[in-house]
Scaffold this active site. Structure first.
Site, PDB file in Angstrom:
ATOM      1  N   GLY A 132      63.434 -89.786  56.592  1.00  0.00           N
ATOM      2  CA  GLY A 132      63.466 -90.897  57.532  1.00  0.00           C
ATOM      3  C   GLY A 132      62.152 -91.286  58.164  1.00  0.00           C
ATOM      4  O   GLY A 132      62.095 -92.302  58.879  1.00  0.00           O
ATOM      5  N   GLU A 143      63.791 -84.027  53.424  1.00  0.00           N
ATOM      6  CA  GLU A 143      64.188 -84.999  52.390  1.00  0.00           C
ATOM      7  C   GLU A 143      63.451 -86.326  52.561  1.00  0.00           C
ATOM      8  O   GLU A 143      64.070 -87.375  52.756  1.00  0.00           O
ATOM      9  CB  GLU A 143      65.700 -85.257  52.478  1.00  0.00           C
ATOM     10  CG  GLU A 143      66.573 -84.022  52.391  1.00  0.00           C
ATOM     11  CD  GLU A 143      68.030 -84.294  52.783  1.00  0.00           C
ATOM     12  OE1 GLU A 143      68.337 -85.408  53.282  1.00  0.00           O
ATOM     13  OE2 GLU A 143      68.863 -83.401  52.596  1.00  0.00           O
ATOM     14  N   GLY A 173      61.712 -89.797  51.780  1.00  0.00           N
ATOM     15  CA  GLY A 173      61.781 -90.799  50.718  1.00  0.00           C
ATOM     16  C   GLY A 173      60.672 -91.817  50.920  1.00  0.00           C
ATOM     17  O   GLY A 173      59.589 -91.721  50.350  1.00  0.00           O
ATOM     18  N   ARG A 174      60.944 -92.791  51.799  1.00  0.00           N
ATOM     19  CA  ARG A 174      60.010 -93.888  52.056  1.00  0.00           C
ATOM     20  C   ARG A 174      58.578 -93.405  52.300  1.00  0.00           C
ATOM     21  O   ARG A 174      57.625 -93.983  51.779  1.00  0.00           O
ATOM     22  CB  ARG A 174      60.497 -94.664  53.287  1.00  0.00           C
ATOM     23  CG  ARG A 174      59.695 -95.918  53.583  1.00  0.00           C
ATOM     24  CD  ARG A 174      60.070 -96.488  54.969  1.00  0.00           C
ATOM     25  NE  ARG A 174      61.490 -96.556  55.181  1.00  0.00           N
ATOM     26  CZ  ARG A 174      62.246 -97.628  54.902  1.00  0.00           C
ATOM     27  NH1 ARG A 174      61.696 -98.715  54.428  1.00  0.00           N
ATOM     28  NH2 ARG A 174      63.545 -97.585  55.129  1.00  0.00           N
ATOM     29  N   ARG A 213      64.369-106.340  50.762  1.00  0.00           N
ATOM     30  CA  ARG A 213      64.201-105.861  52.143  1.00  0.00           C
ATOM     31  C   ARG A 213      64.073-106.994  53.169  1.00  0.00           C
ATOM     32  O   ARG A 213      64.712-106.938  54.226  1.00  0.00           O
ATOM     33  CB  ARG A 213      63.016-104.901  52.255  1.00  0.00           C
ATOM     34  CG  ARG A 213      63.191-103.620  51.438  1.00  0.00           C
ATOM     35  CD  ARG A 213      62.104-102.583  51.729  1.00  0.00           C
ATOM     36  NE  ARG A 213      62.196-102.113  53.085  1.00  0.00           N
ATOM     37  CZ  ARG A 213      61.414-102.504  54.076  1.00  0.00           C
ATOM     38  NH1 ARG A 213      60.426-103.338  53.848  1.00  0.00           N
ATOM     39  NH2 ARG A 213      61.596-102.042  55.287  1.00  0.00           N
ATOM     40  N   TYR A 260      67.145-106.715  55.656  1.00  0.00           N
ATOM     41  CA  TYR A 260      66.851-106.078  56.946  1.00  0.00           C
ATOM     42  C   TYR A 260      65.938-106.931  57.808  1.00  0.00           C
ATOM     43  O   TYR A 260      65.424-106.439  58.811  1.00  0.00           O
ATOM     44  CB  TYR A 260      66.126-104.742  56.739  1.00  0.00           C
ATOM     45  CG  TYR A 260      66.731-103.769  55.788  1.00  0.00           C
ATOM     46  CD1 TYR A 260      68.001-103.227  56.025  1.00  0.00           C
ATOM     47  CD2 TYR A 260      66.028-103.339  54.673  1.00  0.00           C
ATOM     48  CE1 TYR A 260      68.542-102.293  55.163  1.00  0.00           C
ATOM     49  CE2 TYR A 260      66.561-102.401  53.801  1.00  0.00           C
ATOM     50  CZ  TYR A 260      67.816-101.887  54.047  1.00  0.00           C
ATOM     51  OH  TYR A 260      68.340-100.954  53.196  1.00  0.00           O
ATOM     52  N   CYS A 267      68.818-119.123  44.387  1.00  0.00           N
ATOM     53  CA  CYS A 267      69.577-120.132  45.123  1.00  0.00           C
ATOM     54  C   CYS A 267      70.282-119.543  46.337  1.00  0.00           C
ATOM     55  O   CYS A 267      71.510-119.444  46.380  1.00  0.00           O
ATOM     56  CB  CYS A 267      70.569-120.803  44.190  1.00  0.00           C
ATOM     57  SG  CYS A 267      69.732-121.487  42.766  1.00  0.00           S
ATOM     58  N   GLU A 268      69.492-119.115  47.311  1.00  0.00           N
ATOM     59  CA  GLU A 268      69.991-118.599  48.585  1.00  0.00           C
ATOM     60  C   GLU A 268      68.918-118.925  49.614  1.00  0.00           C
ATOM     61  O   GLU A 268      67.734-118.708  49.353  1.00  0.00           O
ATOM     62  CB  GLU A 268      70.113-117.063  48.561  1.00  0.00           C
ATOM     63  CG  GLU A 268      71.067-116.483  47.558  1.00  0.00           C
ATOM     64  CD  GLU A 268      72.504-116.435  48.043  1.00  0.00           C
ATOM     65  OE1 GLU A 268      72.728-116.620  49.261  1.00  0.00           O
ATOM     66  OE2 GLU A 268      73.378-116.228  47.207  1.00  0.00           O
ATOM     67  N   TYR A 296      62.255 -98.630  48.262  1.00  0.00           N
ATOM     68  CA  TYR A 296      63.375 -99.554  48.416  1.00  0.00           C
ATOM     69  C   TYR A 296      62.994-100.962  47.947  1.00  0.00           C
ATOM     70  O   TYR A 296      63.447-101.961  48.493  1.00  0.00           O
ATOM     71  CB  TYR A 296      63.887 -99.550  49.867  1.00  0.00           C
ATOM     72  CG  TYR A 296      64.252 -98.147  50.319  1.00  0.00           C
ATOM     73  CD1 TYR A 296      65.380 -97.529  49.796  1.00  0.00           C
ATOM     74  CD2 TYR A 296      63.453 -97.420  51.199  1.00  0.00           C
ATOM     75  CE1 TYR A 296      65.716 -96.226  50.168  1.00  0.00           C
ATOM     76  CE2 TYR A 296      63.779 -96.125  51.577  1.00  0.00           C
ATOM     77  CZ  TYR A 296      64.915 -95.542  51.060  1.00  0.00           C
ATOM     78  OH  TYR A 296      65.243 -94.262  51.407  1.00  0.00           O
TER      79      TYR A 296
HETATM   80  C1  LIG Z   1      67.924 -92.118  52.303  1.00  0.00           C
HETATM   81  C2  LIG Z   1      68.005 -90.691  52.650  1.00  0.00           C
HETATM   82  C3  LIG Z   1      66.849 -89.939  52.851  1.00  0.00           C
HETATM   83  C4  LIG Z   1      65.470 -90.545  52.804  1.00  0.00           C
HETATM   84  O1  LIG Z   1      65.248 -91.469  53.808  1.00  0.00           O
HETATM   85  P1  LIG Z   1      63.793 -92.126  53.962  1.00  0.00           P
HETATM   86  O2  LIG Z   1      63.923 -93.001  55.144  1.00  0.00           O
HETATM   87  O3  LIG Z   1      63.526 -92.883  52.732  1.00  0.00           O
HETATM   88  O4  LIG Z   1      62.829 -90.997  54.161  1.00  0.00           O
HETATM   89  C5  LIG Z   1      66.982 -88.584  53.105  1.00  0.00           C
HETATM   90  N1  LIG Z   1      68.198 -87.999  53.171  1.00  0.00           N
HETATM   91  C6  LIG Z   1      69.341 -88.694  53.005  1.00  0.00           C
HETATM   92  C7  LIG Z   1      70.626 -88.006  53.084  1.00  0.00           C
HETATM   93  C8  LIG Z   1      69.277 -90.057  52.740  1.00  0.00           C
HETATM   94  O5  LIG Z   1      70.419 -90.752  52.585  1.00  0.00           O
END
Ligand SMILES: *Cc1c(COP(=O)(O)O)cnc(C)c1O
Length: 428
Positions: A244, A281, A283-284, A325, A329, A355-356, A383
């Site tokens: 996150g 975990e 991601g981004r 995105r 969002y 077309c939106e 994303y």
């Molecule tokens: C999407 C997700 C992440 C990663 O979130 P980021 O904001 O991309 O770091 C980690 N754990 C779970 C369970 C997720 O659904």
């Protein structure tokens, strides 16, 4: 400073370069829309987490839904990463990229029986479970295969991550996780099921988080539950703090990963859990600023003369199907010309051909542009392609992974034929 610096930089000649490669030249060579990623930038982002966790028992699981290109997964697998997956399809990608299933945690609220069987047969590290019903289903499937499934319960710490409602996941009103008040009962239930082996606890409170405090609040809540669960005689070998962490799109100032992890470790140590295996975990924050989306300007459509409220539209060849995105969002992403031109700038809405009315990439951007110019949407590594669709029968973009001197085509541009290859006409 551009988001993505120092890997993304504008040279004295006005050319925008990623990992030293001219983005304009890449678009000329490979066409547009085109996603381009820097391998060095991904490695550097991962390095910040790894440095902060050095000497600790830990596992970094890249949340691959952010960008699941095989070569991106390969990059992280080679760097020792595990993966956080949310579908059976993602598990197949991990295997195809050479990832180790023993370093995979399986998240998500809706795992099907087929996905559970696939993950049990493959031998994932842990199932991150989000409801009692899911515990029962996993128990059934594990017993049928003569296995014990390793489980962690995702608890909902009910903290406000201070982020967009669509990407906030740790509040009571979200579909995610087990309410912290129900956690002990859920753990007792899990421990009573013969097909399950309780191994940990996890949480994930949202995405694009730019403050440390929500993490610390969530950690305190999670550690309270660890204490409560272990007092009931159920041991938790690992603690997973989720992902996150935000990135800079505009002027956000998220903490660097090493500072966030340092602050969390201080809390974890203070509570006496510093020797546990700790999972994260991200991601981004591993890929977001490592990528850009290149798009070519097709037409300029200035607002009606004399109408001060009229909008100027800059119509490009990338659209909401390539990068959703902004539409989904209301996300703001920097848009930069790949080469600078002299002349006055005007304010343009950068829109695609779909077309939106929601098909826009940026609004009111001061730019000096002409048809044929290549624009770069910055911070598009997370994303972006992962959420791309074929709406309007638009083939998905190609992807390039830069690695030092080399520019690898890591996904070919889709063809229209591929899009309807699985469709059938019916007999007359
Ligand atoms: C999407 C997700 C992440 C990663 O979130 P980021 O904001 O991309 O770091 C980690 N754990 C779970 C369970 C997720 O659904």
């Amino acid at each position: 400073m551009l988001p993505g610096a120092p890997y993304l930089a504008r040279g004295d000649d006005g050319e925008l370069r990623l990992e030293g490669h001219s983005l304009r030249a890449l678009a000329q060579r490979h066409g547009s829309p085109l996603y381009v990623y820097s391998r060095a930038a991904m490695r550097a982002a991962l390095g910040a987490y790894q440095r902060a966790l050095q000497g600790r028992r830990h596992l970094l699981c890249y949340a691959m839904k952010a960008n699941s290109n095989l070569a991106v997964l390969q990059t992280f697998a080679q760097a020792g990463c595990g993966f956080d997956i949310v579908s059976g399809g993602e598990l197949e990608r991990v295997l195809a990229a050479g990832g180790d299933p023993a370093r995979v945690v399986f998240s998500g609220v809706g795992k099907t029986r087929a996905e559970i069987r696939q993950a049990l047969a493959t031998g994932v590290r842990c199932f991150n479970i989000e409801s009692r019903a899911e515990l029962d289903r996993l128990n059934d499937e594990a017993l049928a295969l003569g296995r014990r499934a390793p489980v962690s319960l995702r608890v909902n710490p009910d903290v406000d991550a201070g982020t967009h409602p669509y990407i906030s996941t740790g509040l009571k009103g979200n579909k995610f996780g087990i309410a912290h008040g129900d956690a002990l009962a859920a753990y007792r239930h899990a421990a009573s099921l013969p097909g399950l082996e309780v191994v940990g606890i996890d949480c994930h409170i949202g995405s694009q988080i730019t403050q440390i405090e929500p993490y610390l609040d969530a950690a305190e809540r999670v550690l309270d539950i660890v204490a409560e669960v272990e007092a009931a005689g159920i041991a938790l070998a690992h603690i997973d703090f989720g992902g996150g962490l935000g990135i800079t799109y505009a002027d956000e100032t998220p903490p660097p990963a090493d500072r966030l992890i340092g602050a969390l470790l201080e809390r974890v140590d203070a509570r006496g859990y510093g020797a546990r295996e700790l999972l994260f975990e991200p991601g981004r924050s591993l890929v977001g600023n490592a990528g850009v989306l290149l798009t070519e300007v097709q037409y300029l459509k200035p607002g009606a003369a004399g109408d001060a409220s009229a909008k100027n539209f800059c119509i490009v060849d990338a659209a909401m199907n390539d990068l959703v995105r902004p539409a989904m969002y209301d996300a703001w992403m920097a848009i930069e010309p790949c080469a600078l031109r002299d002349g006055p700038s005007a304010h343009w809405d950068i829109v695609g051909p779909v077309c939106e009315s929601g098909d826009w990439l940026g609004r009111d951007r001061p730019l000096c542009v002409q048809p044929g110019d290549v624009l770069a949407v910055l911070s598009a590594g997370a994303y972006g392609m992962a959420m791309a669709s074929n709406y309007n029968t638009r083939p998905r973009a190609a992807e390039i992974l830069l690695d030092g001197e080399r520019a690898h085509l890591v996904r070919e541009r889709e063809t229209v034929r591929e899009l309807f290859a699985g469709e059938r006409l019916i007999p007359d």
